[in-house]
Design an enzyme around this catalytic site. Structure first.
Site, short mmCIF file in Angstrom:
data_model
loop_
_atom_site.label_atom_id
_atom_site.label_comp_id
_atom_site.label_asym_id
_atom_site.label_seq_id
_atom_site.Cartn_x
_atom_site.Cartn_y
_atom_site.Cartn_z
N ASP A 1 10.24 51.42 25.96
CA ASP A 1 10.20 52.16 24.70
C ASP A 1 11.56 52.69 24.30
O ASP A 1 12.01 52.55 23.15
CB ASP A 1 9.21 53.33 24.81
CG ASP A 1 7.79 52.86 25.08
OD1 ASP A 1 7.51 51.67 24.89
OD2 ASP A 1 6.97 53.70 25.49
N ASP B 1 7.22 46.50 32.28
CA ASP B 1 8.51 47.20 32.40
C ASP B 1 8.64 47.96 33.71
O ASP B 1 9.66 47.86 34.40
CB ASP B 1 8.78 48.10 31.19
CG ASP B 1 7.71 49.15 30.95
OD1 ASP B 1 6.58 49.02 31.49
OD2 ASP B 1 8.00 50.11 30.21
#
Length: 386
Positions: free
Chosen positions: A177, A39
């Protein structure tokens, strides 16, 4: 169940603060099916929200009481008090920074927030690699946005929560997340491009295929604000710089031979994981859409091997959990989350659940490790009002 959860939280809030909450919100933890540490390298990830959530009771304080922010947890401890504007990490206890950080990040975006009373409750295990911190941030951000009518989109809330995590809590994470917690839908994984921030749901019909995902929480705690995580971020940044790209997202499989000749061995291994993991995410999405979840086991195993051997974020307990689950009949397994502990996941036929769990418990006992917490998770909805 939602009504029961809200009632219990509201009762605890009233007992603590003397008044009922004006609203209650919940945001889930997540399992990352595949795509680890990609990410913050502007790559691809494929998480799904789980049926373990952080919940908050929220009450805005009257203007005449100033901008006092009070934060408490159902796990006990003292009520943390600070002004809702001009916050700094040193002013609040570490556990409360995930709440206070959202107020701080909102202020950075130009919102002058009032004081508030907040009570936090969570069923997401802490330190298990299931994103307990982002669940808290997302519950608070959604609560403030909806209750105060701030008009922010969920995609904007993702960035606010990431800002809180990065610059207030001090953990250099990407948007995986928070995106999973805010954008997920039931029975789907979330395919997320971390460069463009575009996302779409991918069918993950586990129950319809007689499958289950077990979480194996090794109870080896980890923290994203630890030095190990930051060193990995720096290694990836260095690798991208030396290869002349903006981010490792821009390095394809075909450049790995060149990278091995160019980079120091340890930096190369970190780069290799990111490059191959990005491809595994794309391959997993393609297999899910073409053949269904039973087809992705080998990719899960390859991901774990890469995290263990190239990225260096596994540990003996995670390796034992993965190896034992597969030996006991799991279709695939891998560690999930930031690493250095936390949880593994195992994809398996639901009929094998007890067999796999028993095998892992026995293996951990024989090795002298802590007794793992093992439970099934269901791909669930994103953050919501209760």
């Amino acid at each position: 169940m939602k009504d029961h959860a809200r009632t219990g939280l509201a009762d605890a809030f009233t007992a603590l603060y003397g008044l009922a909450p004006e609203a209650c919100f919940a945001a889930p933890g997540r399992v990352n099916l595949i795509g680890e540490h990609t990410d913050y390298n502007e790559g691809y990830v494929l998480p799904f929200a789980i049926d373990r959530v952080a919940r908050i009771g929220l009450r805005i304080r009257p203007a005449e009481s100033g901008r006092l922010l009070r934060i408490a947890s159902t796990r006990g401890g003292q009520v943390v008090e600070a002004e809702s504007t001009g916050l700094a990490p040193a002013l609040v206890a570490p556990w409360a920074r995930y709440v206070a950080g959202v107020f701080w990040a909102m202020e950075q975006r130009g919102f002058a927030l009032p004081g508030a009373d907040i009570l936090l409750d969570s069923t997401v295990p802490v330190g298990a690699g299931l994103s307990s911190s982002a669940a808290i941030e997302c519950a608070v951000a959604l609560g403030l946005n909806e209750h105060l009518g701030l008009g922010l989109s969920r995609e904007e809330l993702v960035l606010i929560c990431q800002l809180a995590e990065n610059d207030f809590v001090g953990a250099p994470t990407g948007i995986l997340d928070q995106s999973a917690s805010l954008l997920s839908t039931s029975d789907h994984a979330l395919f997320l491009d971390c460069r463009t921030r575009e996302s779409r749901p991918v069918d993950l019909p586990l129950a319809a295929n007689g499958l289950q995902v077990l979480v194996i929480d090794t109870r080896v705690s980890h923290s994203h604000d630890s030095g190990g995580y930051k060193e990995l971020v720096l290694a990836c940044t260095r690798g991208a710089t030396e290869l002349g790209v903006t981010a490792l997202r821009d390095v394809g499989i075909d450049r790995l031979v060149e990278a091995q000749d160019t980079l120091a061995p340890e930096i190369y291994r970190r780069v290799k994981h990111i490059v191959t993991e990005n491809q595994r995410v794309l391959d997993t999405v393609e297999l899910l859409e073409r053949r269904g979840p039973a087809a992705i086991g080998d990719l899960l195993l390859a991901s774990h091997t890469s995290m263990r051997d190239d990225f260096g974020i596994s540990c003996a307990e995670l390796d034992l959990a993965v190896d034992t689950a597969v030996a006991a009949g799991a279709i695939g397994a891998r560690m999930t989350g930031g690493g250095f502990g936390g949880s593994a996941i195992a994809l398996l036929d639901a009929s094998r659940s007890a067999v796999v769990a028993d095998a892992v418990h026995s293996a951990f006992a024989e090795a002298g490790y802590l007794t793992p917490e093992i439970f099934a998770v269901v791909p669930g909805p994103g953050a919501r009002a209760l």
